[in-house]
Design a protein around this motif. Sequence first.
Motif, PDB file in Angstrom:
ATOM      1  N   VAL A  25       4.715   7.391  40.157  1.00 36.62           N
ATOM      2  CA  VAL A  25       4.342   8.558  39.963  1.00 36.62           C
ATOM      3  C   VAL A  25       3.589   9.236  40.672  1.00 36.62           C
ATOM      4  O   VAL A  25       2.156   8.652  40.640  1.00 36.62           O
ATOM      5  CB  VAL A  25       4.177   8.846  38.545  1.00 36.62           C
ATOM      6  CG1 VAL A  25       4.015  10.311  37.921  1.00 36.62           C
ATOM      7  CG2 VAL A  25       5.426   8.160  37.572  1.00 36.62           C
ATOM      8  N   VAL A  26       3.517  10.218  41.484  1.00 34.17           N
ATOM      9  CA  VAL A  26       2.690  10.904  42.290  1.00 34.17           C
ATOM     10  C   VAL A  26       2.321  12.352  41.982  1.00 34.17           C
ATOM     11  O   VAL A  26       3.274  13.048  41.433  1.00 34.17           O
ATOM     12  CB  VAL A  26       3.138  10.752  43.751  1.00 34.17           C
ATOM     13  CG1 VAL A  26       2.220  11.593  44.699  1.00 34.17           C
ATOM     14  CG2 VAL A  26       3.500   9.468  44.220  1.00 34.17           C
ATOM     15  N   ALA A  33       5.778  13.831  40.656  1.00 29.68           N
ATOM     16  CA  ALA A  33       7.080  13.620  41.023  1.00 29.68           C
ATOM     17  C   ALA A  33       7.231  12.015  41.005  1.00 29.68           C
ATOM     18  O   ALA A  33       6.318  11.283  40.963  1.00 29.68           O
ATOM     19  CB  ALA A  33       7.008  13.913  42.643  1.00 29.68           C
ATOM     20  N   GLY A  34       8.383  11.580  40.469  1.00 24.62           N
ATOM     21  CA  GLY A  34       8.543   9.985  40.115  1.00 24.62           C
ATOM     22  C   GLY A  34       9.649   9.544  41.349  1.00 24.62           C
ATOM     23  O   GLY A  34      10.593  10.218  41.709  1.00 24.62           O
ATOM     24  N   SER A  44       6.576  15.748  50.563  1.00 23.61           N
ATOM     25  CA  SER A  44       6.253  16.874  49.669  1.00 23.61           C
ATOM     26  C   SER A  44       4.440  16.742  49.976  1.00 23.61           C
ATOM     27  O   SER A  44       3.914  15.737  50.101  1.00 23.61           O
ATOM     28  CB  SER A  44       6.262  16.662  48.243  1.00 23.61           C
ATOM     29  OG  SER A  44       5.719  17.479  47.424  1.00 23.61           O
ATOM     30  N   GLU A  45       3.904  17.996  49.712  1.00 25.87           N
ATOM     31  CA  GLU A  45       2.619  17.948  49.721  1.00 25.87           C
ATOM     32  C   GLU A  45       1.977  17.520  48.336  1.00 25.87           C
ATOM     33  O   GLU A  45       2.468  17.846  47.266  1.00 25.87           O
ATOM     34  CB  GLU A  45       2.171  19.489  49.721  1.00 25.87           C
ATOM     35  CG  GLU A  45       0.626  19.922  49.948  1.00 25.87           C
ATOM     36  CD  GLU A  45       0.305  21.307  49.818  1.00 25.87           C
ATOM     37  OE1 GLU A  45      -1.007  21.622  50.219  1.00 25.87           O
ATOM     38  OE2 GLU A  45       0.997  22.113  50.215  1.00 25.87           O
ATOM     39  N   LEU A  46       0.673  16.658  48.540  1.00 24.69           N
ATOM     40  CA  LEU A  46       0.268  16.221  47.261  1.00 24.69           C
ATOM     41  C   LEU A  46      -0.931  17.349  46.832  1.00 24.69           C
ATOM     42  O   LEU A  46      -1.594  18.119  47.350  1.00 24.69           O
ATOM     43  CB  LEU A  46      -0.649  14.897  47.627  1.00 24.69           C
ATOM     44  CG  LEU A  46       0.055  13.706  47.992  1.00 24.69           C
ATOM     45  CD1 LEU A  46      -1.004  12.705  48.580  1.00 24.69           C
ATOM     46  CD2 LEU A  46       0.818  13.210  46.904  1.00 24.69           C
ATOM     47  N   VAL A  51      -2.015   8.971  40.478  1.00 25.61           N
ATOM     48  CA  VAL A  51      -0.874   8.119  41.005  1.00 25.61           C
ATOM     49  C   VAL A  51      -0.607   6.932  40.135  1.00 25.61           C
ATOM     50  O   VAL A  51      -1.809   6.308  39.864  1.00 25.61           O
ATOM     51  CB  VAL A  51      -1.159   7.800  42.407  1.00 25.61           C
ATOM     52  CG1 VAL A  51       0.134   6.855  42.810  1.00 25.61           C
ATOM     53  CG2 VAL A  51      -1.109   8.967  43.378  1.00 25.61           C
ATOM     54  N   ARG A  52       0.341   6.684  39.651  1.00 26.68           N
ATOM     55  CA  ARG A  52       0.876   5.613  38.889  1.00 26.68           C
ATOM     56  C   ARG A  52       1.691   4.725  39.428  1.00 26.68           C
ATOM     57  O   ARG A  52       2.954   5.290  39.907  1.00 26.68           O
ATOM     58  CB  ARG A  52       1.294   5.874  37.445  1.00 26.68           C
ATOM     59  CG  ARG A  52       0.243   6.809  36.633  1.00 26.68           C
ATOM     60  CD  ARG A  52       0.610   7.100  35.095  1.00 26.68           C
ATOM     61  NE  ARG A  52       1.936   7.590  35.061  1.00 26.68           N
ATOM     62  CZ  ARG A  52       2.097   9.011  35.067  1.00 26.68           C
ATOM     63  NH1 ARG A  52       1.163   9.671  35.343  1.00 26.68           N
ATOM     64  NH2 ARG A  52       3.195   9.553  34.824  1.00 26.68           N
TER      65      ARG A  52
END
Length: 131
Positions: A25-26, A33-34, A44-46, A51-52
């Motif tokens: 997961v970010v 987003a997963g 994608s842009e962070l 983060v997990r």
Amino acid sequence: MSMKLQCTILTPDRILYEGDVHFAVVQAYDGEAGFLYNHAPLVSELGIGEVRLRTGELTEFFTVEGGFVEINDNKLVILAEDAYAKADLVKDEIEKELAAVRAKEPKGYEERLVVSIELTKLKARLKVASR
């Protein structure tokens, strides 16, 4: 057959993480987003946040502060402007920094924006450090 993603977290100056994960997961720019095995290709842009990375029963925690995430062919690359592992974060130090930033009195729009971004980063670090 292994149903894992090859995951790498990179910053401009170091490789923070390399390994296989079952689930990630970010913090994207517009929400979380997963990612699972066989995810569709995506860039994608962070954003700024947690983060997990989950492998079996183990979950590892990180923070990211901007950058990009890409997944393609079961390879997840998190290219962060700055990132920290939970082990690198000291809760007491972050709380002191947070108090110092909150005590600032920004005078203009630019200063308020800088303080706001710094508060967001420190809150994300504190969340991960507190886990």
